[in-house]
Scaffold this motif. Structure first.
Motif, PDB file in Angstrom:
ATOM      1  N   UNK A 197       0.857  -1.185   0.000  1.00  0.00           N
ATOM      2  CA  UNK A 197       0.000   0.000   0.000  1.00  0.00           C
ATOM      3  C   UNK A 197       0.891   1.233   0.000  1.00  0.00           C
ATOM      4  N   UNK A 198       0.292   2.366  -0.289  1.00  0.00           N
ATOM      5  CA  UNK A 198       0.994   3.622  -0.040  1.00  0.00           C
ATOM      6  C   UNK A 198       0.751   3.993   1.414  1.00  0.00           C
ATOM      7  N   UNK A 199       1.751   4.606   2.028  1.00  0.00           N
ATOM      8  CA  UNK A 199       1.651   4.964   3.443  1.00  0.00           C
ATOM      9  C   UNK A 199       1.632   6.495   3.544  1.00  0.00           C
ATOM     10  N   UNK A 200       0.527   7.027   4.063  1.00  0.00           N
ATOM     11  CA  UNK A 200       0.394   8.480   4.163  1.00  0.00           C
ATOM     12  C   UNK A 200       1.093   8.962   5.435  1.00  0.00           C
ATOM     13  N   UNK A 211       4.429   0.775   2.203  1.00  0.00           N
ATOM     14  CA  UNK A 211       4.098  -0.149   3.290  1.00  0.00           C
ATOM     15  C   UNK A 211       3.797  -1.522   2.694  1.00  0.00           C
ATOM     16  N   UNK A 212       4.552  -2.544   3.097  1.00  0.00           N
ATOM     17  CA  UNK A 212       4.269  -3.929   2.677  1.00  0.00           C
ATOM     18  C   UNK A 212       4.139  -4.764   3.946  1.00  0.00           C
ATOM     19  N   UNK A 247       0.213   2.097  12.040  1.00  0.00           N
ATOM     20  CA  UNK A 247       1.218   1.043  12.143  1.00  0.00           C
ATOM     21  C   UNK A 247       1.407   0.561  13.590  1.00  0.00           C
ATOM     22  N   UNK A 248       1.507   1.484  14.544  1.00  0.00           N
ATOM     23  CA  UNK A 248       1.676   1.052  15.945  1.00  0.00           C
ATOM     24  C   UNK A 248       0.477   0.227  16.434  1.00  0.00           C
ATOM     25  N   UNK A 266      -5.544   0.349  -0.206  1.00  0.00           N
ATOM     26  CA  UNK A 266      -4.643   1.067  -1.106  1.00  0.00           C
ATOM     27  C   UNK A 266      -3.726   1.978  -0.329  1.00  0.00           C
ATOM     28  N   UNK A 267      -4.261   2.504   0.777  1.00  0.00           N
ATOM     29  CA  UNK A 267      -3.468   3.432   1.571  1.00  0.00           C
ATOM     30  C   UNK A 267      -3.593   3.107   3.038  1.00  0.00           C
TER      31      UNK A 267
END
Lengths: 458, 73
Positions: free
Chosen positions: A39-42, A417-418, A437-438, A430-431
Motif C-alpha cells: 500500500x501507499x503509506x500516508x 508499506x508492505x 502502524x503502531x 490502497x493506503x
C-alpha cells in the motif's frame, strides 16, 4: 499463526520507485508482496524523518508529541530553540507496550531514540546521536560488540551527503547500509526476540544526493552522466539485503517493510524570507552581501510581522502582540491576518509567474492537540515540489541550488508499506496511515490498542 | 551526564523479586527495570519538557556540527 514480527524501515523509500518498473528486478520485494499486500503509506504533516518515525511508533501526531521538527521553539521568545532527543518523547512507543507485556524487542536505528532508554530488549540509537563516543545503545555494552558484528565499523549516519564529492558520498552510503543490515541480521540470529525493527537512512541520503542524476525530468539532469543508474542500482541492492534478512528469520515470521515518507524531484527553492521582505512583512537590520542564514538577532522586530524557516517545507512564525516580546500583529487581528497570509502564500508563483500550488496548514486544524510552541503555519511550497530556503542575501525569491548544500530531491507525502505473512488474509487497502502502524503491531501480538492512539488496526 | 543520578532505597524483598522477574528478560539490571517502569508510569501524566531533557552543551556542539555537515543547519 506467526508469533514474531520484523519491521524493516527504509527511510524515504518512495512508491513510484519501489512499485514502478524496477519491481520486476526485485524478487524479494515481489515475494513479500505476493505473501501479503502493499500500500501507499500516508505520512505525517510535515513528512520529515523527525517526527515521522516517532509518530509511527507511538500513533501520535507531531502536535501531541510537541515535536514539529528536530529543532523547535521552546517559548515565544525569539531564537529560543531546543533540539529534540528521546527524553522529550513523553508518549509510549510500541516497544514500551511490548516490554510491559513481557515481549522482547530489538530496536535499531529509529530516529529520536538517543539517549537510549531501558527496554525489555536491545536498542541502538540513530540520527541525532552526537557521536559514537557516547553511550548510544541499550544495554551500554552492546556498543562494544556492534563494530564487530557490523563487519568492522557500525555507521550511525553518513558524515555528509550534500557534498560535491559524489563518489565518496555513494561509497559512504553503501558502507553504512551494509554495516547496519549485517549487524541487524547478526542480532536476529543470536538474540532472543519477539519483535525486531531496524531503520536504514541510506535511501534518504541517496535520494537527496543523486536525484538529479537519475531523474530525466529534473531541471538539472544531464543525460548520460556517470551517476544516472545509481538510484536504480541501490534499490536492487536493497532488495538483496532484504532477501538476506528474510533468510536470517525463523520460519513463519511476519514481515513489514515501511518508509517514513516518499521522495520526489525538487523543482527549486523558494527563499521564504526574501519573499517576506519583498512583501513588507519582514525587516532586517542588515541585508548581507552574500547568502547567509537569517539570524533572529538581525531581524528588526519593531518592523517585522512574519519570519520563516528553511527545510523541506517552510515554517512560518508570526510576531504577535502580547505573545512575542516585540509583537506587531494585534492579537484581535490574528485570525484575519493568518487567513490573508495563507491566501498570499497559496498564490506564490514560480520564476515565470505560474502558480506553484502551495498548500498551507494551521497546526491547530491538523493535530489533535498542539503541545509546546508550534509554528504558526506549515507551508508546502508548490505542494513539496519546492523546498524552503531560509537564507537571505540571495537577491531573488527563486533559487535552483539548495542553500545548505547540493540537494535535488524533496520529501513526498506518501511512502511505502508492505506486510507479508501476517497470519490472516491480506486486507485490500490502497493506503494506510502512518498512525495505523503502531496499533497494528500491538494487535498482531494480541495487545489491546490503547484508546489514545489515533490510528486504527490495518 | 554521569553525575545527574540519585540513589533511591527500596525494600530488599521487592528488590529480590525484581531480580527474579528480570532474569532471562531483556532488562540489563534491576535499576534499568525500575527506571523503565517509572518512566512508563510518568509518561501517562502531563509530563512537560524540562531543562534536564536538553542535550548537554558538549553533545549539542557535536550534534550541531554533524547537522551542519549534513546540510540541515
Amino acid at each position: 499463526m506467526p508469533e514474531k514480527l520484523v519491521v524493516i524501515g527504509l527511510d524515504c523509500v518512495t512508491p513510484q520507485l519501489l512499485y514502478g518498473n524496477w519491481l520486476e528486478e526485485m524478487p524479494n520485494v515481489r515475494r513479500l508482496i505476493d505473501d501479503g499486500f502493499r500500500a501507499n503509506m500516508v505520512s505525517t504533516i510535515p513528512p520529515i524523518t523527525v517526527p515521522a518515525w516517532m509518530s509511527m511508533m507511538t500513533s501520535k501526531d507531531p502536535g501531541t508529541l510537541g515535536m514539529y521538527g528536530f529543532r523547535n521553539r521552546a517559548s515565544h521568545d525569539y531564537g529560543d530553540l531546543f533540539t529534540v532527543n528521546s527524553k522529550y518523547v513523553k508518549e509510549k512507543t510500541v516497544w514500551n507496550y511490548l516490554s510491559r507485556n513481557r515481549l522482547r524487542s530489538i530496536v535499531m536505528g529509529i530516529p529520536l531514540t538517543y539517549p537510549p532508554q531501558p527496554l525489555n530488549g536491545l536498542l541502538v540509537s540513530s540520527f541525532l546521536t552526537p557521536s559514537k563516543d557516547v553511550d548510544y545503545t541499550y544495554p551500554p555494552d552492546l556498543k562494544h560488540r556492534l563494530d564487530e558484528i557490523a563487519g568492522g565499523d557500525y555507521i550511525i549516519d553518513v558524515k555528509e551527503f550534500r557534498s560535491d564529492d559524489k563518489r565518496q558520498t555513494l561509497e559512504q552510503i553503501y558502507r553504512m547500509s551494509r554495516a547496519r543490515f549485517q549487524a541487524f541480521r547478526h542480532l536476529l540470529r543470536t538474540e532472543d526476540w519477539d519483535f525486531a525493527i531496524m531503520v536504514e537512512m541510506g535511501p534518504d541520503r541517496l535520494h537527496h544526493a543523486f536525484w538529479r542524476f537519475s531523474d530525466s525530468e529534473h531541471r538539472l539532469h544531464e543525460p548520460g552522466n556517470e551517476f544516472e543508474d545509481v538510484i536504480h542500482q541501490y534499490y536492487l541492492y536493497m532488495d538483496r539485503e532484504l532477501g538476506e534478512t528474510l533468510d536470517a528469520l525463523p520460519d513463519d515470521t511476519s514481515v513489514i517493510v515501511v518508509s517514513d515518507h516518499g521522495a520526489k524531484g525538487m523543482h527549486g527553492a523558494v527563499c521564504i524570507n526574501e519573499y517576506l521582505i519583498e512583501e513588507g512583512l519582514l525587516s532586517v537590520k542588515q541585508y548581507p552581501d552574500k547568502p547567509e542564514r537569517l539570524s533572529t538577532d538581525n531581524i528588526d522586530w519593531n518592523r517585522t510581522k512574519v519570519w520563516g524557516d528553511g527545510g523541506y517545507y517552510a515554517r512560518i512564525f508570526l510576531n504577535v502582540q502580547g505573545r512575542e516580546p516585540k509583537g506587531q500583529i494585534p492579537a484581535a487581528e490574528l485570525g484575519q491576518f493568518k487567513r490573508d497570509l495563507k491566501e498570499r502564500l497559496e498564490a506564490l508563483p514560480d520564476e515565470n509567474g505560474n502558480n506553484i500550488g502551495t498548500r498551507v496548514f494551521f497546526p491547530e486544524d491538523i493535530y489533535t492537540q498542539c503541545k509546546g510552541t508550534p509554528p504558526d503555519m506549515i507551508v508546502y511550497l508548490g505542494d513539496l515540489n519546492w523546498r524552503s530556503a531560509g537564507t537571505i542575501g540571495n537577491r531573488t525569491i527563486h533559487i535552483f541550488e539548495n542553500d545548505t548544500g547540493p540537494d535535488d530531491a524533496n520529501h513526498a507525502q506518501e511512502g511505502v508499506f508492505l506486510w507479508a505473512n501476517r497470519g490472516r488474509p491480506p486486507a485490500s487497502v490502497e493506503k494506510v496511515s502512518i498512525y495505523d502502524i503502531a496499533p497494528s503491531i500491538l494487535d498482531f501480538y494480541g495487545i489491546d490498542v490503547p484508546e489514545d492512539m489515533i490510528g486504527k488496526v490495518i | 551526564m554521569k553525575n545527574n543520578k540519585v540513589t533511591i532505597k527500596i525494600p530488599r524483598p521487592l528488590y529480590d523479586k525484581i531480580q527474579q522477574l528480570i532474569e532471562g528478560s531483556g532488562f540489563n539490571s534491576a535499576t534499568d527495570f525500575i527506571v523503565f517502569v517509572l518512566r512508563d508510569l510518568m509518561s501517562e501524566s502531563e509530563a512537560t519538557s524540562s531543562e534536564s531533557d536538553e542535550f548537554s552543551p558538549e553533545e549539542l556542539a557535536a550534534l550541531k556540527k554533524k547537522l551542519k555537515n549534513l546540510g540541515y543547519l
